[in-house]
Design a protein around this motif. Structure first.
Motif, PDB file in Angstrom:
ATOM      1  N   VAL A 194      10.010   6.023   2.557  1.00 22.64           N
ATOM      2  CA  VAL A 194       9.434   7.363   2.694  1.00 22.64           C
ATOM      3  C   VAL A 194      10.046   8.256   1.617  1.00 22.64           C
ATOM      4  O   VAL A 194      11.237   8.145   1.296  1.00 22.64           O
ATOM      5  CB  VAL A 194       9.671   7.932   4.109  1.00 22.64           C
ATOM      6  CG1 VAL A 194      11.153   8.077   4.419  1.00 22.64           C
ATOM      7  CG2 VAL A 194       8.930   9.247   4.296  1.00 22.64           C
ATOM      8  N   SER A 195       9.233   9.126   1.049  1.00 27.49           N
ATOM      9  CA  SER A 195       9.701  10.055   0.021  1.00 27.49           C
ATOM     10  C   SER A 195       8.832  11.304   0.062  1.00 27.49           C
ATOM     11  O   SER A 195       7.850  11.367   0.801  1.00 27.49           O
ATOM     12  CB  SER A 195       9.656   9.404  -1.359  1.00 27.49           C
ATOM     13  OG  SER A 195       8.329   9.055  -1.703  1.00 27.49           O
ATOM     14  N   ARG A 196       9.211  12.283  -0.728  1.00 24.37           N
ATOM     15  CA  ARG A 196       8.442  13.515  -0.795  1.00 24.37           C
ATOM     16  C   ARG A 196       8.605  14.159  -2.156  1.00 24.37           C
ATOM     17  O   ARG A 196       9.630  13.983  -2.823  1.00 24.37           O
ATOM     18  CB  ARG A 196       8.846  14.484   0.309  1.00 24.37           C
ATOM     19  CG  ARG A 196      10.262  15.007   0.196  1.00 24.37           C
ATOM     20  CD  ARG A 196      10.666  15.743   1.464  1.00 24.37           C
ATOM     21  NE  ARG A 196       9.828  16.914   1.703  1.00 24.37           N
ATOM     22  CZ  ARG A 196       9.703  17.503   2.885  1.00 24.37           C
ATOM     23  NH1 ARG A 196      10.327  17.010   3.949  1.00 24.37           N
ATOM     24  NH2 ARG A 196       8.950  18.580   3.018  1.00 24.37           N
TER      25      ARG A 196
ATOM     26  N   LEU B 138       0.859  -1.173   0.000  1.00 28.49           N
ATOM     27  CA  LEU B 138       0.000   0.000   0.000  1.00 28.49           C
ATOM     28  C   LEU B 138       0.897   1.225   0.000  1.00 28.49           C
ATOM     29  O   LEU B 138       2.017   1.183   0.522  1.00 28.49           O
ATOM     30  CB  LEU B 138      -0.883   0.050   1.259  1.00 28.49           C
ATOM     31  CG  LEU B 138      -2.079  -0.895   1.366  1.00 28.49           C
ATOM     32  CD1 LEU B 138      -2.680  -0.829   2.763  1.00 28.49           C
ATOM     33  CD2 LEU B 138      -3.126  -0.563   0.315  1.00 28.49           C
ATOM     34  N   THR B 139       0.380   2.317  -0.562  1.00 28.50           N
ATOM     35  CA  THR B 139       1.106   3.583  -0.525  1.00 28.50           C
ATOM     36  C   THR B 139       0.216   4.652   0.084  1.00 28.50           C
ATOM     37  O   THR B 139      -0.917   4.851  -0.360  1.00 28.50           O
ATOM     38  CB  THR B 139       1.554   4.017  -1.920  1.00 28.50           C
ATOM     39  OG1 THR B 139       2.474   3.057  -2.444  1.00 28.50           O
ATOM     40  CG2 THR B 139       2.239   5.383  -1.868  1.00 28.50           C
TER      41      THR B 139
ATOM     42  N   GLN C 206       5.569   4.352   1.076  1.00 26.45           N
ATOM     43  CA  GLN C 206       5.338   3.133   0.320  1.00 26.45           C
ATOM     44  C   GLN C 206       5.596   1.954   1.246  1.00 26.45           C
ATOM     45  O   GLN C 206       6.688   1.827   1.804  1.00 26.45           O
ATOM     46  CB  GLN C 206       6.267   3.065  -0.884  1.00 26.45           C
ATOM     47  CG  GLN C 206       6.025   4.144  -1.914  1.00 26.45           C
ATOM     48  CD  GLN C 206       7.070   4.109  -3.018  1.00 26.45           C
ATOM     49  OE1 GLN C 206       8.148   4.694  -2.903  1.00 26.45           O
ATOM     50  NE2 GLN C 206       6.750   3.418  -4.084  1.00 26.45           N
ATOM     51  N   MET C 207       4.599   1.111   1.377  1.00 21.28           N
ATOM     52  CA  MET C 207       4.693  -0.024   2.290  1.00 21.28           C
ATOM     53  C   MET C 207       4.602  -1.314   1.494  1.00 21.28           C
ATOM     54  O   MET C 207       3.636  -1.511   0.741  1.00 21.28           O
ATOM     55  CB  MET C 207       3.566   0.048   3.327  1.00 21.28           C
ATOM     56  CG  MET C 207       3.509   1.368   4.080  1.00 21.28           C
ATOM     57  SD  MET C 207       2.235   1.412   5.350  1.00 21.28           S
ATOM     58  CE  MET C 207       0.770   1.386   4.313  1.00 21.28           C
ATOM     59  N   SER C 208       5.579  -2.167   1.639  1.00 20.48           N
ATOM     60  CA  SER C 208       5.565  -3.451   0.945  1.00 20.48           C
ATOM     61  C   SER C 208       5.872  -4.557   1.936  1.00 20.48           C
ATOM     62  O   SER C 208       6.250  -4.305   3.084  1.00 20.48           O
ATOM     63  CB  SER C 208       6.570  -3.446  -0.208  1.00 20.48           C
ATOM     64  OG  SER C 208       7.878  -3.218   0.290  1.00 20.48           O
TER      65      SER C 208
ATOM     66  N   ASP D 207       1.581  -4.757  11.043  1.00 21.83           N
ATOM     67  CA  ASP D 207       1.590  -3.390  10.514  1.00 21.83           C
ATOM     68  C   ASP D 207       0.213  -2.736  10.618  1.00 21.83           C
ATOM     69  O   ASP D 207       0.067  -1.546  10.331  1.00 21.83           O
ATOM     70  CB  ASP D 207       2.040  -3.368   9.048  1.00 21.83           C
ATOM     71  CG  ASP D 207       3.484  -3.793   8.873  1.00 21.83           C
ATOM     72  OD1 ASP D 207       3.770  -4.521   7.903  1.00 21.83           O
ATOM     73  OD2 ASP D 207       4.327  -3.386   9.703  1.00 21.83           O
ATOM     74  N   THR D 208      -0.785  -3.507  11.004  1.00 25.93           N
ATOM     75  CA  THR D 208      -2.140  -2.973  11.149  1.00 25.93           C
ATOM     76  C   THR D 208      -2.164  -1.876  12.198  1.00 25.93           C
ATOM     77  O   THR D 208      -1.731  -2.078  13.338  1.00 25.93           O
ATOM     78  CB  THR D 208      -3.119  -4.098  11.536  1.00 25.93           C
ATOM     79  OG1 THR D 208      -3.196  -5.039  10.459  1.00 25.93           O
ATOM     80  CG2 THR D 208      -4.499  -3.535  11.835  1.00 25.93           C
TER      81      THR D 208
END
Length: 124
Positions: free
Chosen positions: A70-72, A18-19, A82-84, A90-91
């Protein structure tokens, strides 16, 4: 007063991705350190990741390092998480936050503005 609007939460299977996005309403976004925090039911809010104003300094919690990015994009006033390789642990409700401090910080109390939070649920 800065407003932070998050989006991108939802449900995913373990191992999925998820992002999250966090968009700021003000004109000084590029001067903020942006942080991501999360809070699971019955637990304290915890640090996830942060990125300095130019993106040159990034920190991750040990529990997400290697899985989250993490980015911007300062031209869009938006930060991303961005989560992979998601895991059920992680919930949580994920919050973005902005710090006006000159130092990059992992401490929630040092952040000045917070988003409303977005739910991320990972099922096994």
């Amino acid at each position: 007063q800065e407003q932070l609007i998050e989006s991108g939460g939802g449900s995913a299977q373990a191992g999925g991705s998820l992002t999250l996005s966090c968009t700021a309403s003000g004109r000084t976004f590029e001067s903020y350190t942006m942080g991501w925090f999360r809070q699971a039911p019955g637990k304290e809010r915890e640090f996830v990741a942060c990125i300095s104003w130019r993106g040159q300094t990034i920190y991750y919690a040990a529990s997400v390092k290697g899985r989250f990015t993490v980015s911007r994009d300062n031209t869009k006033n938006t930060a991303y998480l961005q989560m992979s390789s998601l895991k059920p642990e992680d919930t949580a409700i994920y919050y973005c936050a902005a710090s006006t401090k000159i130092f990059v910080t992992k401490i929630a109390a040092t952040y000045d503005y917070w988003g409303q939070g977005t739910q991320v649920t990972v099922s096994s």
